[in-house]
Design an enzyme around this catalytic site. Structure first.
Site, mmCIF file in Angstrom:
data_model
loop_
_atom_site.group_PDB
_atom_site.id
_atom_site.type_symbol
_atom_site.label_atom_id
_atom_site.label_comp_id
_atom_site.label_asym_id
_atom_site.label_seq_id
_atom_site.Cartn_x
_atom_site.Cartn_y
_atom_site.Cartn_z
ATOM 1 N N ASP A 6 0.856 -1.176 0.000
ATOM 2 C CA ASP A 6 0.000 0.000 0.000
ATOM 3 C C ASP A 6 0.895 1.230 0.000
ATOM 4 O O ASP A 6 1.718 1.413 0.908
ATOM 5 C CB ASP A 6 -0.906 -0.010 1.240
ATOM 6 C CG ASP A 6 -2.097 0.929 1.096
ATOM 7 O OD1 ASP A 6 -2.196 1.602 0.058
ATOM 8 O OD2 ASP A 6 -2.918 0.979 2.024
ATOM 9 N N ASP A 99 -2.775 2.442 -6.298
ATOM 10 C CA ASP A 99 -1.663 2.510 -5.349
ATOM 11 C C ASP A 99 -1.666 1.350 -4.358
ATOM 12 O O ASP A 99 -1.075 1.455 -3.286
ATOM 13 C CB ASP A 99 -1.705 3.838 -4.592
ATOM 14 C CG ASP A 99 -2.971 4.012 -3.757
ATOM 15 O OD1 ASP A 99 -3.933 3.261 -4.004
ATOM 16 O OD2 ASP A 99 -2.992 4.890 -2.876
ATOM 17 N N GLU A 100 -2.278 0.241 -4.728
ATOM 18 C CA GLU A 100 -2.422 -0.860 -3.770
ATOM 19 C C GLU A 100 -2.518 -2.177 -4.531
ATOM 20 O O GLU A 100 -3.184 -2.259 -5.555
ATOM 21 C CB GLU A 100 -3.690 -0.629 -2.946
ATOM 22 C CG GLU A 100 -3.987 -1.664 -1.895
ATOM 23 C CD GLU A 100 -5.300 -1.365 -1.186
ATOM 24 O OE1 GLU A 100 -5.673 -2.180 -0.309
ATOM 25 O OE2 GLU A 100 -5.968 -0.357 -1.511
#
Length: 383
Positions: A6, A99-100
């Protein structure tokens, strides 16, 4: 063994990488007067500024915060770079957002070693190449890995071994459970269930009567760390790419040319393995000052042949007409992918019955059997 990666305050981190003067003062990405906060750095979070909050309220909480308008093209470019790093560790990557991601590294342990070492290597590579930080959680399931990365924030790593799962989960508040929002948490607390341990020691049938057969059963299973969901990679990629950071910044055009050929060969092999063809070749360059540019070219037809991808990438590079610019990183990406068995290809009239593609297909088989050094282009064997 699952990794959950993350990015830390992703949009804000990208902006701070571009503008280092913002690193130690409160800032957020979003609208200055209207709109919402898309991402706030940790300095702004100390004042209560959070993602999803209205910009008006954020300015009221932290009047001194610097507001940066979003640049989604740059965020997508950095995200592609981060996911390319994931691809060097495993092909089992499930994107949860820009973003993960979840990474199943079970098949990489023999090659890369201990899970913690893999996680630290990934974090270091992301920081070095993209100038942003990430937090990594490691666990035997997606659920545990996700909770571990949350506990590791910001810029940390937490590994939960299989024998540590119950010890890790049970002290947590029920709000930490996957799928437990404010409404469900309120109902659980009304029943006197405050911690995950309380859930675990409540009979399954009781939870199912209160929350339904599916949700009640899931709450009970997760409270004991039981999560059978697998990492599911994208079935069809919209692009395939590779990148390399030089050991030192360079303005040597010949060195860049050889690296473009090496990356083109890597991308072409991945495309053949995935059964995909593409016709748009993009070259991305990052310079010594960490600025990044890209240039694309469109081929006459879809391909997965190294020479054709390299020719397109080299043309795109030459079109930039750089004058002794010092380059830190170079990348090659093929976009507009189509399935090979559904793509229309018109060979030239003088094309031989067998060409370079057939040679590379055979080379792929040799490499799979004897390793990456078994067959190489002569120009790529020289350092």
């Amino acid at each position: 063994m699952i990794l959950h990666v993350d990015m830390d305050a992703f949009y804000a981190s990208v902006e701070m990488a571009r503008r280092p003067e913002l690193r130690h003062r409160p800032m957020f990405v979003g609208g200055a007067q209207r709109g919402v906060v898309l991402s706030a750095n940790y300095e702004a979070r100390k004042y209560g500024v959070e993602g999803g909050m209205s910009s008006v309220r954020a300015r009221r909480l932290c009047p001194q915060a610097t507001v940066v308008p979003p640049d989604f093209d740059t965020y997508q470019m950095v995200s592609r770079g981060v996911f390319a790093i994931f691809g060097t560790i495993t092909q089992q990557v499930e994107a949860a957002s820009i973003d993960e991601a979840f990474l199943d590294i079970t098949g990489s342990l023999r090659r890369l070693g201990d899970p913690v070492a893999i996680g630290e290597r990934l974090r270091a590579q992301v920081t070095d190449e993209q100038q942003v930080t990430c937090s990594v959680g490691i666990g035997p399931s997606k659920f545990v890995a996700k909770l571990a990365s949350t506990r590791a924030k910001p810029d940390g790593l937490l590994a939960v071994r299989p024998h540590q799962v119950v010890e890790f989960l049970h002290p947590l508040p029920v709000e930490a459970m996957w799928g437990v929002g404010p409404s469900t948490a309120g109902r659980l607390r009304q029943l006197g269930l405050v911690h995950v341990a309380d859930l675990a020691h409540t009979p399954r049938a009781t939870l199912q009567r209160a929350f339904g057969a599916r949700q009640g059963g899931q709450l009970h299973d997760l409270a004991w760390g039981k999560d059978t969901r697998r990492v599911v990679p994208e079935q069809v990629e919209c692009s395939i790419g590779a990148q390399e950071t030089f050991g030192r910044d360079t303005d040597d055009v010949e060195l860049v040319r050889v690296e473009l050929l090496r990356l083109s060969a890597r991308v072409a092999a991945r495309m053949r393995r995935a059964g995909m063809l593409g016709r748009t070749v993009t070259v991305e360059l990052r310079f010594a000052d960490f600025s990044t540019i890209s240039r694309s070219t469109t081929l006459s037809g879809p391909t997965d042949v190294t020479d054709e991808i390299f020719d397109g990438g080299w043309r795109a590079f030459r079109a930039l007409n750089l004058q002794r610019a010092r380059i830190r990183r170079v990348g090659v990406r093929v976009e507009g992918l189509v399935e090979a068995d559904k793509a229309f290809q018109q060979p030239p009239l003088d094309a031989p019955d067998k060409g370079m593609r057939e040679v590379e297909v055979v080379a792929d088989q040799v490499v799979r059997r004897f390793g990456p050094a078994a067959v190489q282009r002569a120009s790529l064997t020289r350092r």
